[in-house]
Enzyme design. Structure first.
Site, PDB file in Angstrom:
ATOM      1  N   GLU A  68      -9.049  33.654  -9.008  1.00 24.27           N
ATOM      2  CA  GLU A  68      -9.763  32.660  -8.203  1.00 24.27           C
ATOM      3  C   GLU A  68     -11.250  32.606  -8.560  1.00 24.27           C
ATOM      4  O   GLU A  68     -11.848  31.529  -8.599  1.00 24.27           O
ATOM      5  CB  GLU A  68      -9.574  32.954  -6.710  1.00 24.27           C
ATOM      6  N   PRO A 122       2.394   4.902   1.299  1.00 19.13           N
ATOM      7  CA  PRO A 122       2.867   5.325   2.615  1.00 19.13           C
ATOM      8  C   PRO A 122       1.754   5.967   3.423  1.00 19.13           C
ATOM      9  O   PRO A 122       0.979   6.774   2.904  1.00 19.13           O
ATOM     10  CB  PRO A 122       3.972   6.343   2.284  1.00 19.13           C
ATOM     11  N   HIS A 140     -11.742  30.473 -11.627  1.00 23.72           N
ATOM     12  CA  HIS A 140     -11.852  29.044 -11.306  1.00 23.72           C
ATOM     13  C   HIS A 140     -13.262  28.710 -10.824  1.00 23.72           C
ATOM     14  O   HIS A 140     -13.912  27.773 -11.310  1.00 23.72           O
ATOM     15  CB  HIS A 140     -10.864  28.666 -10.198  1.00 23.72           C
ATOM     16  N   GLY A 184       0.817  -1.206   0.000  1.00 26.75           N
ATOM     17  CA  GLY A 184       0.000   0.000   0.000  1.00 26.75           C
ATOM     18  C   GLY A 184       0.846   1.248   0.000  1.00 26.75           C
ATOM     19  O   GLY A 184       2.078   1.194   0.164  1.00 26.75           O
TER      20      GLY A 184
END
Length: 638
Positions: free
Chosen positions: A443, A223, A446, A221
């Site tokens: 921003e 970390p 977005h 898997g």
């Protein structure tokens, strides 16, 4: 079965519980060897300063008057000829010869002095031999004391101070303090490990029908997903000794020491079976032996010994090997074949329910306020592993203490989540008015593209407050539900959202800034994956041109095609990005008034929520609907 077996911290970690004997043989042998080597070196150095001759040669030089210096010692005479004395001191070399018994050395000294020869007498006293022996004893005793101290510090008994001894620790339930109740979000892995524990407790249930437990299980898997925690939970659940060692502990500077430690580890395990052996980061010793990953004789010897030891015991004895790694692709194929580590247990990133359960585990000892909704935190942390969630909860608790509260509230958790992804706020950073306006429009670009698209994730927050990660602002989107598949339309919407910031800069100011660097990087990576892995390009169709390596680490894809094809891939990626960029600019131009209005509001408040953003969009839609209705009513009847 005694649950406290091998669990007394005051006893040796040896399986039989006996105190380790003091081993003085090894440091004594090392001390003697050092003294002998020192004496040999000193004799060699001293011999290199003199030339051995016969007594007749000495008498001939005396008769010829060639002597310059003579020194009479107890067992020999050392002399230097006039020819040697005329040389520079660094090049002079004296001669020596033995002394015969019965000679009149006093008369010979007077005769030599009369010839002008320098005469010295260095007669050693009768107790000189005793003093020499005493000096050797003192030297050996001192070295023995130092070596004995070093061997005790380096591992006690065993060869070379414990170099060949295993560093495995015996973990029992009282030592680990971890059970399966402390592990959440890994139900499948827990089920596989529970079967191993049940076999160790009730082997007759499996052997009755001829079943054999796998000798080894490999925990694979990313970390932070909890591989080591799961292994400790096995130690807490199983009522058997648990040997834990890291793969790097087998790697030593001395060739053969790693293999010796493997042998010692399995010898200890065989004495206390049934038991569990856990090797963490097994890729340190189990790396493939082919030339592609290099060659290391010590590592290969250790791996060969490990394979031999696994083959050497029967699973019916109750010895089970667990190992953990996040690089299974580099492990040697012989290690993974049936009969060794033949069961692979995937410890994957938790899903929504898994993250919720993990947050519940980590907040068990945290005092929470009534407004805390862990499900919202679990929804916001898609892709996070257990270690990330533990860090998030701890940061929230620290923030609550800093603000003088007695309990952690929802705001603490959300701010801690934002701290993890964007860093803390930089309160001393002062932007110019133009920079602040650019960041605000960036921003909102977005957020507006995401809010106006059908397949986008909802916007939860927009801020233009600089953070320590280097971001001058960010837009946070929070998924409403857990998704494991994405359609091509959803990915194209994500691309338009990513380039929406740069599109807003171009539409409003006609400029391009460095603030879009991270957006462009993420958009390029997504577009490249669409072309090379997802089969979502018109030109390449279902053709895969890249392969993923280190799936559980960085997951980076490497091109697996001709150079000419790679160039065509770049062209296709550029085409997809240009299409997304033009679409984003079109959306913002069509909603320019809304873009300006929300950006001005953000400049005043600096941080707005997704609800406030949607309020502006809904109000604008109502205006458009009202205007359309008025226009329809104002049309003359035919």
């Amino acid at each position: 079965m005694d649950p406290n077996r091998g669990n007394d911290p005051n006893k040796s970690q040896k399986p039989d519980g006996n105190q380790p004997r003091n081993n003085y043989f090894t440091p004594l042998m090392i001390a003697l060897a050092l003294v002998l080597v020192f004496s040999w070196v000193m004799n060699m150095v001293e011999s290199s300063q003199y030339t051995q001759t016969t007594y007749s040669d000495f008498l001939e030089a005396k008769a010829a008057g060639q002597l310059a210096e003579v020194e009479f010692q107890t067992d020999r005479v050392v002399y230097m000829t006039k020819e040697e004395a005329a040389k520079p001191p660094s090049q002079q070399k004296a001669c020596y010869t033995g002394l015969p018994d019965g000679g009149d050395w006093a008369a010979m000294s007077e005769e030599l002095a009369a010839q002008g020869v320098t005469v010295n007498e260095k007669i050693v006293e009768d107790n000189s031999f005793i003093m020499m022996i005493l000096s050797y004893v003192i030297m050996i005793g001192g070295l023995f004391f130092v070596m004995n101290l070093l061997t005790k510090r380096m591992g006690g008994d065993g060869m070379m101070g414990g170099f060949g001894k295993s560093k495995a620790k015996v973990y029992m339930e009282k030592q680990t303090g971890v059970t399966f109740k402390d592990v959440a979000g890994q139900d499948e892995a827990k089920e596989s490990l529970q079967e191993i524990i049940d076999f160790l407790h009730n082997p007759q249930k499996y052997t009755a029908i001829g079943a054999k437990l796998p000798k080894g299980a490999l925990l694979v898997g990313s970390p932070g997903t909890g591989k080591t925690l799961l292994a400790k939970a096995v130690a807490g659940e199983a009522d058997v000794p648990f040997f834990s060692i890291s793969g790097s502990d087998f790697v030593e500077m001395f060739v053969g020491m790693g293999a010796s430690r493997v042998r010692d580890l399995f010898q200890q395990a065989a004495k206390v079976a049934p038991c569990i052996i856990f090797i963490d980061e097994i890729d340190a010793v189990g790396r493939s032996r082919d030339n592609r990953f290099g060659s290391n004789s010590e590592q290969e010897q250790t791996l060969n010994q490990l394979l031999s030891e696994i083959d050497g015991f029967e699973s019916s004895k109750g010895i089970v090997c667990l190992a953990a790694t996040n690089r299974p692709e580099i492990l040697d194929k012989a290690l993974l074949r049936p009969g060794r580590f033949d069961r692979r247990i995937i410890v994957d990133r938790p899903n929504l329910q898994g993250r919720l359960d993990t947050l519940k585990v980590h907040t068990r000892k945290i005092r929470l306020s009534e407004d805390v909704d862990l499900r919202k935190i679990a929804q916001a942390t898609a892709g996070a592993v257990g270690a990330d969630l533990a860090n998030l909860v701890n940061e929230a608790a620290l923030r609550a203490v800093r603000h003088g509260r007695q309990a952690v509230n929802q705001e603490d958790l959300m701010v801690s989540f934002e701290t993890v992804i964007a860093g803390t706020e930089k309160k001393n950073t002062v932007l110019t008015d133009m920079e602040k306006r650019l960041v605000a429009y960036h921003e909102v670009g977005h957020a507006l593209v995401a809010a106006l698209e059908k397949h986008a994730q909802p916007v939860s927050k927009i801020t233009i407050v600089p953070h320590t990660s280097g971001a001058l602002g960010y837009t946070m989107q929070m998924p409403e539900e857990e998704k494991f598949l994405n359609t091509a339309d959803e990915l194209r919407t994500e691309l338009r959202t990513l380039v929406g910031g740069r599109a807003a800069e171009q539409v409003v100011f006609g400029v391009q800034t460095t603030g879009a660097a991270n957006d462009i990087h993420r958009a390029t990576a997504l577009a490249r994956n669409m072309v090379t892995q997802y089969g979502m390009s018109e030109k390449f169709g279902l053709m895969s041109t890249a392969s993923v390596q280190n799936q559980y680490l960085d997951g980076q894809a490497y091109m697996d095609c001709a150079q000419s094809t790679a160039a065509e891939v770049d062209s296709e990626v550029k085409k997809i990005l240009e299409t997304a960029y033009e679409d984003a600019k079109r959306i913002l131009r069509e909603n320019r008034g809304l873009l300006d209005e929300i950006s001005e509001f953000l400049l005043v408040k600096e941080t707005i929520t997704g609800d406030e953003l949607m309020a502006y969009i809904q109000a604008d839609q109502k205006k458009l609907e009202s205007s359309a209705q008025e226009s329809e009513e104002a049309k003359p009847e035919e």
